[in-house]
Design a protein around this motif. Structure first.
Motif, PDB file in Angstrom:
ATOM      1  N   GLY A 211       0.830  -1.209   0.000  1.00 15.27           N
ATOM      2  CA  GLY A 211       0.000   0.000   0.000  1.00 15.27           C
ATOM      3  C   GLY A 211       0.858   1.250   0.000  1.00 15.27           C
ATOM      4  O   GLY A 211       0.625   2.190  -0.766  1.00 15.27           O
ATOM      5  N   LEU A 212       1.904   1.252   0.855  1.00 19.54           N
ATOM      6  CA  LEU A 212       2.756   2.432   0.961  1.00 19.54           C
ATOM      7  C   LEU A 212       3.492   2.698  -0.351  1.00 19.54           C
ATOM      8  O   LEU A 212       3.575   3.837  -0.812  1.00 19.54           O
ATOM      9  N   ILE A 213       4.012   1.621  -0.961  1.00 21.49           N
ATOM     10  CA  ILE A 213       4.770   1.807  -2.214  1.00 21.49           C
ATOM     11  C   ILE A 213       3.848   2.367  -3.306  1.00 21.49           C
ATOM     12  O   ILE A 213       4.158   3.376  -3.936  1.00 21.49           O
ATOM     13  N   VAL A 214       2.673   1.747  -3.461  1.00 29.18           N
ATOM     14  CA  VAL A 214       1.784   2.182  -4.544  1.00 29.18           C
ATOM     15  C   VAL A 214       1.350   3.637  -4.345  1.00 29.18           C
ATOM     16  O   VAL A 214       1.436   4.457  -5.261  1.00 29.18           O
ATOM     17  N   VAL A 215       0.952   3.979  -3.125  1.00 30.70           N
ATOM     18  CA  VAL A 215       0.413   5.327  -2.924  1.00 30.70           C
ATOM     19  C   VAL A 215       1.529   6.378  -3.044  1.00 30.70           C
ATOM     20  O   VAL A 215       1.303   7.492  -3.520  1.00 30.70           O
ATOM     21  N   ASN A 216       2.755   6.012  -2.688  1.00 31.42           N
ATOM     22  CA  ASN A 216       3.865   6.951  -2.858  1.00 31.42           C
ATOM     23  C   ASN A 216       4.213   7.132  -4.334  1.00 31.42           C
ATOM     24  O   ASN A 216       4.670   8.193  -4.740  1.00 31.42           O
ATOM     25  N   LEU A 217       4.006   6.076  -5.124  1.00 32.29           N
ATOM     26  CA  LEU A 217       4.292   6.193  -6.561  1.00 32.29           C
ATOM     27  C   LEU A 217       3.197   6.985  -7.280  1.00 32.29           C
ATOM     28  O   LEU A 217       3.473   7.843  -8.098  1.00 32.29           O
ATOM     29  N   VAL A 218       1.932   6.688  -6.934  1.00 42.43           N
ATOM     30  CA  VAL A 218       0.826   7.349  -7.650  1.00 42.43           C
ATOM     31  C   VAL A 218       0.596   8.785  -7.152  1.00 42.43           C
ATOM     32  O   VAL A 218       0.166   9.642  -7.918  1.00 42.43           O
ATOM     33  N   ASP A 219       0.907   9.050  -5.891  1.00 42.93           N
ATOM     34  CA  ASP A 219       0.702  10.382  -5.297  1.00 42.93           C
ATOM     35  C   ASP A 219      -0.699  10.931  -5.498  1.00 42.93           C
ATOM     36  O   ASP A 219      -0.875  12.030  -6.020  1.00 42.93           O
ATOM     37  N   PRO A 220      -1.754  10.196  -5.101  1.00 45.68           N
ATOM     38  CA  PRO A 220      -3.107  10.658  -5.420  1.00 45.68           C
ATOM     39  C   PRO A 220      -3.478  11.973  -4.733  1.00 45.68           C
ATOM     40  O   PRO A 220      -4.357  12.687  -5.208  1.00 45.68           O
TER      41      PRO A 220
ATOM     42  N   PHE B 244      -2.544   9.275   1.597  1.00 43.79           N
ATOM     43  CA  PHE B 244      -3.349  10.139   0.721  1.00 43.79           C
ATOM     44  C   PHE B 244      -3.810  11.380   1.500  1.00 43.79           C
ATOM     45  O   PHE B 244      -3.690  12.512   1.038  1.00 43.79           O
ATOM     46  N   ILE B 245      -4.294  11.156   2.723  1.00 50.24           N
ATOM     47  CA  ILE B 245      -4.775  12.269   3.539  1.00 50.24           C
ATOM     48  C   ILE B 245      -3.612  13.212   3.871  1.00 50.24           C
ATOM     49  O   ILE B 245      -3.738  14.433   3.805  1.00 50.24           O
ATOM     50  N   ALA B 246      -2.450  12.613   4.186  1.00 46.95           N
ATOM     51  CA  ALA B 246      -1.289  13.442   4.528  1.00 46.95           C
ATOM     52  C   ALA B 246      -0.883  14.293   3.324  1.00 46.95           C
ATOM     53  O   ALA B 246      -0.591  15.496   3.468  1.00 46.95           O
ATOM     54  N   GLN B 247      -0.892  13.697   2.135  1.00 45.71           N
ATOM     55  CA  GLN B 247      -0.517  14.459   0.934  1.00 45.71           C
ATOM     56  C   GLN B 247      -1.505  15.611   0.709  1.00 45.71           C
ATOM     57  O   GLN B 247      -1.119  16.736   0.394  1.00 45.71           O
ATOM     58  N   ALA B 248      -2.802  15.317   0.878  1.00 44.26           N
ATOM     59  CA  ALA B 248      -3.815  16.347   0.660  1.00 44.26           C
ATOM     60  C   ALA B 248      -3.713  17.435   1.728  1.00 44.26           C
ATOM     61  O   ALA B 248      -3.857  18.620   1.436  1.00 44.26           O
ATOM     62  N   TYR B 249      -3.412  17.027   2.968  1.00 38.71           N
ATOM     63  CA  TYR B 249      -3.330  17.998   4.063  1.00 38.71           C
ATOM     64  C   TYR B 249      -2.156  18.955   3.851  1.00 38.71           C
ATOM     65  O   TYR B 249      -2.250  20.151   4.131  1.00 38.71           O
ATOM     66  N   ALA B 250      -1.059  18.407   3.310  1.00 35.58           N
ATOM     67  CA  ALA B 250       0.112  19.244   3.076  1.00 35.58           C
ATOM     68  C   ALA B 250      -0.226  20.388   2.110  1.00 35.58           C
ATOM     69  O   ALA B 250       0.420  21.437   2.127  1.00 35.58           O
ATOM     70  N   LEU B 251      -1.256  20.212   1.296  1.00 34.33           N
ATOM     71  CA  LEU B 251      -1.637  21.280   0.357  1.00 34.33           C
ATOM     72  C   LEU B 251      -2.252  22.469   1.080  1.00 34.33           C
ATOM     73  O   LEU B 251      -2.089  23.613   0.658  1.00 34.33           O
ATOM     74  N   ILE B 252      -2.975  22.197   2.171  1.00 31.85           N
ATOM     75  CA  ILE B 252      -3.606  23.329   2.862  1.00 31.85           C
ATOM     76  C   ILE B 252      -2.793  23.753   4.081  1.00 31.85           C
ATOM     77  O   ILE B 252      -3.040  24.794   4.653  1.00 31.85           O
ATOM     78  N   ASP B 253      -1.850  22.936   4.508  1.00 34.57           N
ATOM     79  CA  ASP B 253      -0.977  23.329   5.614  1.00 34.57           C
ATOM     80  C   ASP B 253       0.470  22.958   5.264  1.00 34.57           C
ATOM     81  O   ASP B 253       0.939  21.863   5.584  1.00 34.57           O
ATOM     82  N   PRO B 254       1.167  23.868   4.601  1.00 34.56           N
ATOM     83  CA  PRO B 254       2.520  23.558   4.128  1.00 34.56           C
ATOM     84  C   PRO B 254       3.481  23.210   5.273  1.00 34.56           C
ATOM     85  O   PRO B 254       4.543  22.631   5.016  1.00 34.56           O
ATOM     86  N   ALA B 255       3.091  23.548   6.526  1.00 39.95           N
ATOM     87  CA  ALA B 255       3.992  23.223   7.647  1.00 39.95           C
ATOM     88  C   ALA B 255       4.034  21.707   7.870  1.00 39.95           C
ATOM     89  O   ALA B 255       4.955  21.192   8.513  1.00 39.95           O
ATOM     90  N   PHE B 256       3.036  20.991   7.373  1.00 42.73           N
ATOM     91  CA  PHE B 256       3.010  19.535   7.583  1.00 42.73           C
ATOM     92  C   PHE B 256       3.884  18.844   6.545  1.00 42.73           C
ATOM     93  O   PHE B 256       3.671  18.989   5.344  1.00 42.73           O
ATOM     94  N   VAL B 257       4.896  18.110   7.023  1.00 43.75           N
ATOM     95  CA  VAL B 257       5.767  17.390   6.088  1.00 43.75           C
ATOM     96  C   VAL B 257       5.644  15.893   6.385  1.00 43.75           C
ATOM     97  O   VAL B 257       5.740  15.462   7.535  1.00 43.75           O
ATOM     98  N   LEU B 258       5.428  15.134   5.328  1.00 43.82           N
ATOM     99  CA  LEU B 258       5.289  13.681   5.497  1.00 43.82           C
ATOM    100  C   LEU B 258       6.686  13.050   5.459  1.00 43.82           C
ATOM    101  O   LEU B 258       7.179  12.675   4.402  1.00 43.82           O
ATOM    102  N   THR B 259       7.304  12.958   6.631  1.00 44.11           N
ATOM    103  CA  THR B 259       8.681  12.447   6.684  1.00 44.11           C
ATOM    104  C   THR B 259       8.676  10.914   6.640  1.00 44.11           C
ATOM    105  O   THR B 259       7.641  10.283   6.804  1.00 44.11           O
ATOM    106  N   PHE B 260       9.880  10.346   6.480  1.00 44.25           N
ATOM    107  CA  PHE B 260       9.981   8.892   6.416  1.00 44.25           C
ATOM    108  C   PHE B 260       9.550   8.265   7.747  1.00 44.25           C
ATOM    109  O   PHE B 260       8.855   7.250   7.768  1.00 44.25           O
ATOM    110  N   ASP B 261       9.934   8.895   8.869  1.00 43.16           N
ATOM    111  CA  ASP B 261       9.553   8.277  10.147  1.00 43.16           C
ATOM    112  C   ASP B 261       8.037   8.301  10.359  1.00 43.16           C
ATOM    113  O   ASP B 261       7.470   7.404  10.978  1.00 43.16           O
TER     114      ASP B 261
END
Ligand code: ASP
Length: 547
Positions: free
Chosen positions: A104-113, A456-473
């Motif tokens: 799941g993680l690999i696919v969603v990181n590749l597709v970046d929905p 997916f939610i983290a990627q979408a959230y980063a659009l409205i709150d640029p302070a949120f970074v989806l780090t590896f940890d």
């Protein structure tokens, strides 16, 4: 000869069920398009038909699980013989769940929905999520401290504060959100404090939060953790200046449970203080534990347990025959279930629109689920048992399609057991333990979905709150919590949505963003439940080898 006619008969049933699903979807699209709202009464009738089928399946789950686990133990003659296969089953379940999460993680990181999504849609979804969250999250929503329409011009509101009591149990945190309406000259500010006695308040670590001066919603990320000794929290608020308006909302929310707390809950889920209560709630795990213990006791009684042993075995046989009958009704039941659900979505204007707006997210989840089912599980099945994956999938097809139609792996369990034993020839020794256990703790599809949806939610959230970074940890935390959340999820429709909150909480994502995945969840639930049921059956075939 008998085998050939059985193969033909289950191929026929599969054909009828597939036909029923296709017809149902066509009817659900054409009916509302032709008749609009006047199609609703027909949908109501279909709903009743579907519900009758679902209830008939659910009705046999509890007696079937108890009788089959007990008769399995009685067949083995000694509960100790369960040790090695039991360990294999749990290991298989854990490994495939982790593999599913990684896929799941690999696919969603590749597709970046989440990247291509419209930020306005994210904000709308957030509001929608806010409304539904109280319902979905139940107790989790916590207390709410709120100020409305605080303007910079009303000096009386400056420096206002509000206290709220912190519940005794659990870990809590504070989330502050400031909605700046119009442009301000000085930004609104809020400070979160805590106290043990309600008199002296101290600032919480990271408790100071400033909104921006531009219009928009500003939210604390990550949430502010409240110390365990805190009995009260207080929010102090400085309004914005410049004649416009800002609305501040602060929530006391159940904090991310520690990994230890999640484990504690998983252990406690195995035991019940009320056997009848667990039966009523179709809470299978404690029933399995009880049945193993009871079956084991019967094996120690020698001749004295003969009557009850015969009774248990006969109940099990009778229930399996009853399920055969239910499977004959399956095409009708499934037609009603699918047509009613899809037509309702279509009448509410959701169906085709959602397919368009959420297309990439849906694609990521469905591609991930397909890779897990078609590649990972097939390879494991072939490697450990030498069976042909395509043939096995065909033998299990009625269970897979029932899972798709009911969105409940618990309700599908009787069909999964019947298919594994009668169609695929997996021995009852294996199906009687492995499948009931699998239906409760092994949810590959749910785990994959939770991981993919959180990213997916983290990627979408980063659009409205640029302070949120989806780090590896954070991705690692998502992987661990998604695995545990899937183990803890119940085998009922949309259970994954509730345990999803644990995953979001753990990485400090606003829970109301669940609104982004809410409208499409009923549909994706069907695909993940199908993978859950198929994963259980592959486990039964693999563990069968170890008996
Ligand atoms: N509906 C799923 C099942 O029954 C659980 C979930 O992912 O919501 O297996």
């Amino acid at each position: 000869m008998a085998a050939t006619s059985e193969t033909t008969s289950h191929s026929h049933s599969t054909f009828y069920i597939v036909g029923a699903i296709v017809l149902a979807v066509v009817l659900a699209i054409v009916g509302p398009a032709l008749f609009g709202e006047s199609f609703r009464p027909a949908v109501d009738v279909l709903e009743v038909g579907g519900e009758v089928f679902l209830r008939m399946l659910q009705m046999v789950v509890v007696p079937l699980v108890m009788a089959s686990v007990m008769s399995g133990i009685l067949g083995l003659g000694d509960v100790r013989k369960l040790g090695r296969p039991g360990a294999y089953a749990v290991t298989y379940y854990l490994c495939t769940t982790v593999l599913a999460v990684i896929t799941g993680l690999i696919v969603v990181n590749l597709v970046d929905p989440g990247e291509g999504i419209d930020p306005a849609l994210v904000k709308d979804a957030r509001q929608e999520g806010e409304q539904t969250l109280a319902h979905v999250a139940g107790q989790n929503r916590g207390r709410r401290i709120e100020w409305h329409n605080v303007t910079g011009d009303r000096s009386a509101t400056a420096g206002e504060s509000k206290n709220v009591a912190v519940p005794d149990e659990g870990v809590w945190s504070v989330r502050i959100s400031i909605d700046q309406v119009g442009k301000a000259t000085t930004a609104a500010r809020a400070v979160a404090k805590w106290s043990e006695d309600g008199n002296t308040f101290e600032e919480l670590a990271g408790g100071e939060f400033s909104a921006g001066t531009d219009p928009g919603i500003y939210t604390t990320s990550p949430v502010i953790t409240v110390p365990v000794e805190a009995r009260f929290v207080r929010i102090e608020f400085e309004p914005q200046q410049g004649g416009e308006r800002s609305i501040v909302e602060a929530y006391l929310v159940a904090g991310a449970p520690s990994i230890g707390a999640i484990f504690r809950n998983l252990v406690l889920m195995l035991f019940t203080n009320n056997l009848l209560g667990s039966m009523v709630e179709i809470n299978l795990l404690p029933l399995i534990v009880f049945s193993i213990a009871f079956g084991a006791m019967l094996t120690t009684l020698g001749d004295r347990s003969e009557t009850i042993t015969d009774l248990v075995v006969s109940i099990n046989d009778a229930l399996m025959n009853f399920i055969l009958l239910l499977m004959k009704l399956a095409p009708f039941g499934i037609f009603c279930l699918v047509a009613a659900r899809f037509a309702n979505a279509q009448l509410d204007g959701q169906f085709l629109t959602l397919l368009q707006t959420q297309a990439w997210y849906m694609t990521s989840v469905i591609v991930g689920l397909s890779i897990h089912a078609v590649l990972t599980l097939s390879l494991l099945l072939w490697f450990f048992t030498g069976r042909s994956p395509a043939q096995y999938a065909l033998q299990m097809s009625q269970a897979i399609l029932t899972a798709f139609s009911t969105a409940s792996s618990t309700a599908t369990l009787p069909v999964t057991m019947e298919c594994a034993e009668k169609n695929a020839g997996v021995s009852p020794r294996s199906t009687e333990f492995v499948l009931p256990l699998g239906a409760t703790i092994n949810m590959d599809g749910t785990a994959l979905y939770e991981a993919a949806a959180a990213i997916f939610i983290a990627q979408a959230y980063a659009l409205i709150d640029p302070a949120f970074v989806l780090t590896f940890d954070k991705q690692v935390v998502i992987a661990i919590t998604a695995t545990l959340a899937a183990i803890g999820a119940a085998g009922i429709p949309e259970a994954g949505l509730v345990t999803m909150l644990i995953v979001l909480n753990a990485v400090g994502l606003p829970l109301e963003l669940i609104g982004l995945i809410l409208p499409i969840d009923w549909l994706l639930d069907r695909f993940r439940t199908a993978v859950n049921a198929y994963g259980d059956s592959v486990g039964a075939a693999i563990v069968d080898k170890s008996f």
